[in-house]
Design a protein around this motif. Sequence first.
Motif, PDB file in Angstrom:
ATOM      1  N   ILE A 164       0.843  -1.190   0.000  1.00 17.09           N
ATOM      2  CA  ILE A 164       0.000   0.000   0.000  1.00 17.09           C
ATOM      3  C   ILE A 164       0.882   1.245   0.000  1.00 17.09           C
ATOM      4  CG2 ILE A 164      -0.190   0.243   2.523  1.00 17.09           C
ATOM      5  CD1 ILE A 164      -3.239   0.778   1.992  1.00 17.09           C
ATOM      6  N   SER A 165       0.371   2.322  -0.597  1.00 20.78           N
ATOM      7  CA  SER A 165       1.132   3.570  -0.678  1.00 20.78           C
ATOM      8  C   SER A 165       0.183   4.756  -0.606  1.00 20.78           C
ATOM      9  CB  SER A 165       1.927   3.619  -1.983  1.00 20.78           C
ATOM     10  OG  SER A 165       1.053   3.825  -3.086  1.00 20.78           O
ATOM     11  N   VAL A 166       0.771   5.948  -0.624  1.00 15.63           N
ATOM     12  CA  VAL A 166      -0.050   7.158  -0.632  1.00 15.63           C
ATOM     13  C   VAL A 166      -0.935   7.214  -1.872  1.00 15.63           C
ATOM     14  CG1 VAL A 166       1.561   8.505   0.760  1.00 15.63           C
ATOM     15  CG2 VAL A 166       1.805   8.487  -1.741  1.00 15.63           C
ATOM     16  N   GLY A 167      -0.512   6.575  -2.954  1.00 11.88           N
ATOM     17  CA  GLY A 167      -1.318   6.550  -4.174  1.00 11.88           C
ATOM     18  C   GLY A 167      -2.657   5.872  -3.959  1.00 11.88           C
ATOM     19  N   ASP A 168      -2.669   4.817  -3.160  1.00  8.93           N
ATOM     20  CA  ASP A 168      -3.920   4.112  -2.879  1.00  8.93           C
ATOM     21  C   ASP A 168      -4.891   4.990  -2.107  1.00  8.93           C
ATOM     22  OD1 ASP A 168      -3.426   1.171  -3.765  1.00  8.93           O
ATOM     23  OD2 ASP A 168      -1.627   1.687  -2.640  1.00  8.93           O
ATOM     24  N   LEU A 169      -4.373   5.723  -1.124  1.00  9.63           N
ATOM     25  CA  LEU A 169      -5.244   6.581  -0.327  1.00  9.63           C
ATOM     26  C   LEU A 169      -5.812   7.712  -1.171  1.00  9.63           C
ATOM     27  CD1 LEU A 169      -6.495   7.369   2.354  1.00  9.63           C
ATOM     28  CD2 LEU A 169      -4.355   8.552   2.947  1.00  9.63           C
ATOM     29  N   LEU A 170      -4.976   8.324  -1.993  1.00  8.59           N
ATOM     30  CA  LEU A 170      -5.446   9.406  -2.855  1.00  8.59           C
ATOM     31  C   LEU A 170      -6.527   8.894  -3.808  1.00  8.59           C
ATOM     32  CD1 LEU A 170      -4.530  12.400  -3.035  1.00  8.59           C
ATOM     33  CD2 LEU A 170      -3.230  11.758  -5.062  1.00  8.59           C
TER      34      LEU A 170
END
Length: 228
Positions: A164-170
């Motif tokens: 998981i990364s910040v890309g998933d949250l965005l």
Amino acid sequence: MTLKLYFDLMSQPSRALYILLKNIKCDFTPVPVDLRKAEHYSEEYTKINRFQRVPVIDHNGFILIESVAILKYLSHEGIIPESLYPRDSKQAARVEEFLEWQHSGLRLHCAMFFRVKALDPIITGKTPEPKTVQGYEHRMENALGMFNDLWLGEGRQFVAGDSISVGDLLAACEVEQPRMAGYDPKDKYPNIADWMRRVRDHFNPYYDEGHAILNKIVKNKSKMAPKL
């Protein structure tokens, strides 16, 4: 360190940054900016962001706008942990590959569908033409289909691979937005549905906290639907 986040939880990237900073236990000062009251057009706020939008950060006097630039900066400053924004150049490039795509590949279409179907009628008092709504819905579904199949297909757990990364949250915050216009992408796209459960589980309880207003709006609309 002094970090201020100017935000409104009705804004998709605002939600992402709010949830992220809460999740990583960052000591920040939340500064709500009420878009519905047009506080972003005030003279005071315009001095902070000349484009009159949210989110914005103020880090020890350094003011930065645009969510992706903010994420990159917070990573470079060591505020976002490596588990969510890798330091390795190739792994970071995979996250940034998605961040570059999502602006026009996902965000544009989800946001415009929400705006045309749900927001503009509130602002203008006019009901949009069905064909207009259908056109925006069609473009959104093309984007969601691409996201479902090309970014989350073939067993991919997250947008940049298996972590998981910040890309998933965005992305998750963007995919939540059409729900306020009566369209839930989880109902039609199984990869998105499974992925959103993983994202929500990872960032909870702050994911639900950040989406409390959105979920309340969706719940109220569902109660009203049988009466219409």
